[in-house]
Structure formats: C-alpha cells, structure tokens
Design an enzyme around this catalytic site. Structure first.
Site, PDB file in Angstrom:
ATOM      1  N   CYS A  85       6.871   5.152   2.857  1.00  0.00           N
ATOM      2  CA  CYS A  85       6.614   4.062   2.004  1.00  0.00           C
ATOM      3  C   CYS A  85       5.227   4.347   1.606  1.00  0.00           C
ATOM      4  O   CYS A  85       4.551   4.592   2.423  1.00  0.00           O
ATOM      5  CB  CYS A  85       6.911   2.816   2.442  1.00  0.00           C
ATOM      6  SG  CYS A  85       8.183   2.061   2.655  1.00  0.00           S
ATOM      7  N   CYS A  92       7.033   2.747   8.332  1.00  0.00           N
ATOM      8  CA  CYS A  92       7.513   4.102   8.335  1.00  0.00           C
ATOM      9  C   CYS A  92       6.662   5.012   7.590  1.00  0.00           C
ATOM     10  O   CYS A  92       5.756   4.536   7.072  1.00  0.00           O
ATOM     11  CB  CYS A  92       9.068   4.092   7.572  1.00  0.00           C
ATOM     12  SG  CYS A  92       8.819   4.072   5.929  1.00  0.00           S
ATOM     13  N   CYS A 128       6.240  -2.540   6.461  1.00  0.00           N
ATOM     14  CA  CYS A 128       6.928  -1.501   7.005  1.00  0.00           C
ATOM     15  C   CYS A 128       6.019  -0.468   7.702  1.00  0.00           C
ATOM     16  O   CYS A 128       5.182   0.087   6.767  1.00  0.00           O
ATOM     17  CB  CYS A 128       7.830  -0.875   5.937  1.00  0.00           C
ATOM     18  SG  CYS A 128       8.774   0.709   6.433  1.00  0.00           S
TER      19      CYS A 128
END
Lengths: 175, 175
Positions: B55, B52, B50
């Site tokens: 995280c 983003c 991920c």
C-alpha cells in the site's frame, strides 16, 4: 459445558499443563499393527490448535493440535517405511523462517507433560472445512474462554519472526 | 504523547469520527499542477491502517490508511491520464472475495466525515519495511491504546468473509 463449541479433544475438557523438566516421549500412529513410532527427544514449543485445511485433525474436530521441535530431536524408531505425513511434518525448505523445525502432534503420544497449546491459529479457515460462518463468534469466544487467543494466521511472535526472516533475506534488516 | 509510537498522521493525534449522512467526496493526488481528481459517491467501509509493503504510505509512516468503496461509486473526473496507483486500487479479479470494491485513501480528500479507521491490518509486515522487531510490542500496545485492534492479516470479519467465499467456490458451503 456439554453445549460448548468443540475445539479439539486435547482442550475441550481442560488443558493439561506442561511437566517441568519434561524431555520428550514417543509418538505412535493409529494403525492396529506394526505401528510407526517416532521418538521426540525434547519438549515441544509453540503448541497450538490450528484451523487450517492442511493439518491432520482427529475425526469430527474443527482444529488440529500441532507443535514444533528441532528436527535433530526427531527420530523414527519403528516401521518408518509406513510413514506418510501424520506423525511429523518436516520443513525441507532451508529458506523457510522455521527451517530446522518439525511439526508434531503430541496427542499421538502416551506420555503426559508435553507443553500445552497456547493459542489458536488460522481460525477463520475452519469455514473452508465446513464450519458455518455464523458460528465463528461462538468459536472465538470459546477459544478465549479456554485460554487460547484466536488468530487468523499464526500468533504475533511467530508472525514477527517470519517478517524478521523476510527482512533479513531482503537486506532490510542487517543484524 | 510526543514520545508515542507514530502510526499514521490520520490517527496519531486522535481519530476524527464519521459524519452521519456523509455521502462521499473528492480525492486528489499530491502533484503541484494538473492534479488527478477522483470523485467518491458514497461513504467508505472497513477503513483501517495497514502495515503491508504494497500500500502507498505517507513519507515516514509505518502504516498506510485504506478503505473500500463500491467500484460503481468511484469516478475519475480530472487528469485521469496521469493516474497510476495512488488514488485508488481496483480489484479486477472477479473470483476475488472482495470483487466489486475499490481501495481508496481518504486522507487524500479535503472533506471531513469519512468513516475512520477501525483496526490495524498486517501489523507484523512493518518489519519488512524496516521497523525494528523489538519495537513491535510498543506498536501493538499503541494501536490498542488508540482503538485500532492489531491483526497480522485482516480483521476477523474480513478473514471470515474470505474463507466463506472460498468455501462457496469449493462447494463446501452451499448457501
């Protein structure tokens, strides 16, 4: 392909190509009289079909068709007092990654030669407008078949542009 | 492939397969002493890398690695008073499409056999963490090369699940 999934009238029966040197045209609303007319003084960019729940869609269509053009190329030329939101959408937030662009629906134009849709955006969102979840595989397959790669947000170049804008605003990216 | 784009230590040198019948293991934090320990009593699902900005990521990694598991399968078994956010993330909003699931980082486990990453989420967002925009083509190519199809949100099945949840909440979908 009469049994094919219907995406949008502008793409279901083949996608018309852009006309080289095309420099714009006129959009008109669907009113019977006193139609609003908007002159677009340039070719559009990033035309795509969009499954979001906000864009105007033709009756019965799963997707809208929407492109962008510089706001300085958009001029209301008749009956602008009737204008609500169908003919163009202006990004008024000057902090927005796409500030300076207007959203337009080229299907509201009698001219041919507009840049055609290149991809499908916000595909999963059509479920929120009533598409059955178990049809999504067929919808994405049909989009790929007609040359419109399906994305559940915007296309990668546009998503990269948004993140680049955010990175510059936050000082993460300096140039 | 020493010159390849680095994605995450868990995938850069080949992705270990899931072990059939694997039923969970232990996650531990990186503290030198009094490590927090979390027991996971099931195989994880939807493991992915991920991009983003929220995280937890290993130092120097462009992506995190994150999976989900039922919250009833997650139990803090040691030093829970130290726990902040690194070992698992609980979805507390019971209106959320994924309510009932916890996010976990299987790389914090000594066991092997966890379900491996299947896709890459929020890829464009790595620009907001400092990735150069002009490297994004290479990043997406590398993700495809190692079998992690890149998406700028979650994967289509998860995006469809979110829209299905919204459609049910709004009464658009009745079953």
């Amino acid at each position: 392909m009469s049994d094919a999934v219907k995406i949008h009238p502008a793409v279901d029966s083949g996608i018309a190509p852009a006309q080289p040197g095309f420099e714009g045209g006129t959009l008109s609303c669907h009113c019977a009289t006193d139609r609003v007319t908007v002159e677009i003084g340039a070719q559009v960019a990033y035309n795509h079909v969009c499954g979001c729940t906000k864009c105007w869609k033709p009756d019965g269509s799963l997707f809208s068709q929407v492109a962008v053009v510089g706001r300085d190329k958009v001029m209301v030329t008749a009956n602008g007092e009737k204008l609500k939101v169908h003919l163009y959408g202006r990004i008024e937030n000057d902090q927005h990654a796409f500030y300076g662009l207007d959203f337009v629906h080229t299907e509201l134009s009698p001219q041919t030669g507009w840049a055609p849709p290149e991809f499908a955006a916000f595909v999963s969102s059509i479920i929120e407008s009533g598409a059955r979840p178990d049809t999504m595989g067929a919808v994405r397959a049909r989009l790929n078949e007609i040359g419109l790669p399906p994305y559940d947000v915007l296309s990668p170049p546009l998503m990269d542009a948004i993140s680049t804008h955010v990175a510059r605003q936050r000082g993460v990216l300096k140039d």
